[in-house]
Design an enzyme around this catalytic site. Structure first.
Site, short mmCIF file in Angstrom:
data_model
loop_
_atom_site.label_atom_id
_atom_site.label_comp_id
_atom_site.label_asym_id
_atom_site.label_seq_id
_atom_site.Cartn_x
_atom_site.Cartn_y
_atom_site.Cartn_z
N GLY A 91 0.75 -1.21 0.51
CA GLY A 91 -0.17 0.02 -0.12
C GLY A 91 0.83 1.01 -0.22
O GLY A 91 1.69 1.15 -0.66
N SER A 123 5.49 -5.11 -1.39
CA SER A 123 5.31 -4.05 -1.68
C SER A 123 6.15 -3.08 -0.20
O SER A 123 7.26 -3.14 -0.26
CB SER A 123 4.26 -3.28 -2.00
OG SER A 123 4.08 -2.18 -2.95
N ALA A 124 5.13 -2.12 -0.07
CA ALA A 124 5.35 -1.57 1.57
C ALA A 124 5.82 -2.32 2.42
O ALA A 124 6.27 -2.00 3.07
CB ALA A 124 4.33 -0.71 2.16
N HIS A 160 8.92 -2.73 -7.48
CA HIS A 160 8.36 -2.66 -8.26
C HIS A 160 8.77 -1.87 -9.34
O HIS A 160 8.64 -0.95 -9.84
CB HIS A 160 7.08 -1.48 -8.64
CG HIS A 160 5.77 -2.44 -7.49
ND1 HIS A 160 5.15 -3.01 -7.23
CD2 HIS A 160 5.95 -1.63 -5.57
CE1 HIS A 160 4.03 -3.30 -6.42
NE2 HIS A 160 4.68 -2.39 -6.04
N GLU A 195 8.82 -6.71 -10.55
CA GLU A 195 7.71 -7.19 -10.39
C GLU A 195 8.51 -9.45 -10.66
O GLU A 195 8.89 -9.17 -11.19
CB GLU A 195 6.79 -7.72 -11.27
CG GLU A 195 6.47 -5.37 -11.23
CD GLU A 195 5.98 -5.35 -9.72
OE1 GLU A 195 6.30 -5.13 -8.57
OE2 GLU A 195 4.78 -4.21 -9.64
#
Length: 234
Positions: A91, A123-124, A160, A195
Site C-alpha cells: 500500500g 511492496s510497502a 516494483h 515484478e
C-alpha cells in the site's frame, strides 16, 4: 536469526491477487516449521480499504484461514511478541511507517523477527524491511516520525522496479531516481526488485526467488545482479 521473504508486489502480470506468491510463501513457512502457526498480518499500508477488508483479501489470496490482522488484538505489542509469523502488506509506505511509529511498534517487530519470527512482506511491507523508506515509489501522503524503518536488511529496497522510461512518460526513469538517491547517499546499496520476484534472506545469506533476478545498484550507478535461485552472502 533472520528469516525474511520480501516480494516486489502482490501480483505478477495478470495473475490474481497474491497467487504468484503462494507457492513461495508455503515453501517458506514449511522450511521454517511454522505452517500451522497463526500469521499476524499488519494492514497499516492499506489506505483505500478498511483493515477488515484487507485482512479478508489476503486470506482469500493466500487461501489461508490462519491469518489474523493486528487491529483485532487488544494488545498490539503482546501480539507481535508472541507471533511466529509476521506478514506486512503493501500500500503506502509512508502511512505504514507512520502507524508503526504512532503505535510504537517498530522496535517490537524488529525484536520479534531478530528473535526468530518469520517475516513476509510485499511492496510497502518489503520496503520497510530495509534501512529506510527513502527508495519507496509511494507518494508521501503523511509525514512519519522518521524515514528510518526496520533495518532488518541493512540496505535500501526498491519494490516494483521497472527499467527504462515508460512510453509517453517525460519524467525521470526509476534508474534516474535511484541514481539521485545514490549521489546523495554514496555509501549505500539499493536492491531493486522487479515484478514477479522476491528477496529471500536467511541470516547473512540471500537469494532472488520467483521469476526475475534482483538488481543491485551502487554509487554512482553501477549495476550488478542477484541471479535467480543462487545464494549470496552480504
Amino acid at each position: 536469526m533472520l528469516n525474511l521473504l520480501l516480494f516486489s508486489a502482490s501480483s505478477y502480470q495478470d495473475s490474481p491477487y497474491l497467487s504468484h506468491t503462494k507457492e513461495f510463501v508455503d515453501s517458506f513457512l514449511n522450511e521454517n516449521n511454522v505452517v500451522n502457526e497463526q500469521i499476524l498480518f499488519i494492514p497499516y499500508a492499506g489506505v483505500r480499504r478498511t483493515y477488515d477488508e484487507y485482512e479478508e483479501k489476503v486470506r482469500q489470496g493466500l487461501q489461508k484461514d490462519n491469518i489474523k490482522s493486528l487491529h483485532k488484538f487488544d494488545n498490539f505489542k503482546e501480539a507481535i511478541l508472541n507471533a511466529k509469523v509476521i506478514m506486512v502488506g503493501g500500500g503506502n509506505s509512508f502511512e505504514l511507517l507512520n502507524q508503526l511509529y504512532k503505535n510504537d511498534l517498530l522496535e517490537s517487530i524488529k525484536n520479534s523477527v531478530m528473535n526468530g519470527a518469520c517475516y513476509i512482506g510485499w511492496s510497502a511491507g518489503s520496503n520497510i524491511a530495509g534501512a529506510s523508506i527513502k527508495t519507496t515509489n509511494d507518494m508521501p501522503i503523511v509525514m512519519p516520525q522518521s524515514f528510518d524503518s526496520l533495518n532488518l536488511f541493512p540496505y535500501q529496497i526498491n519494490p516494483h522496479f521497472i527499467s527504462g522510461k515508460i512510453k509517453g512518460h517525460n519524467g525521470e526513469s526509476r534508474e534516474e531516481r535511484l541514481q539521485e538517491y545514490l549521489i546523495i547517499n554514496p555509501n549505500d546499496k539499493v536492491y531493486a526488485l522487479p515484478e514477479g520476484c522476491a528477496l529471500k534472506i536467511k541470516n547473512n545469506t540471500l537469494k532472488s526467488v520467483g521469476f526475475k533476478d534482483v538488481k543491485i545498484f551502487t554509487y554512482p550507478m553501477q549495476e550488478s545482479l542477484l541471479k535467480l535461485d543462487q545464494e549470496y552472502t552480504y
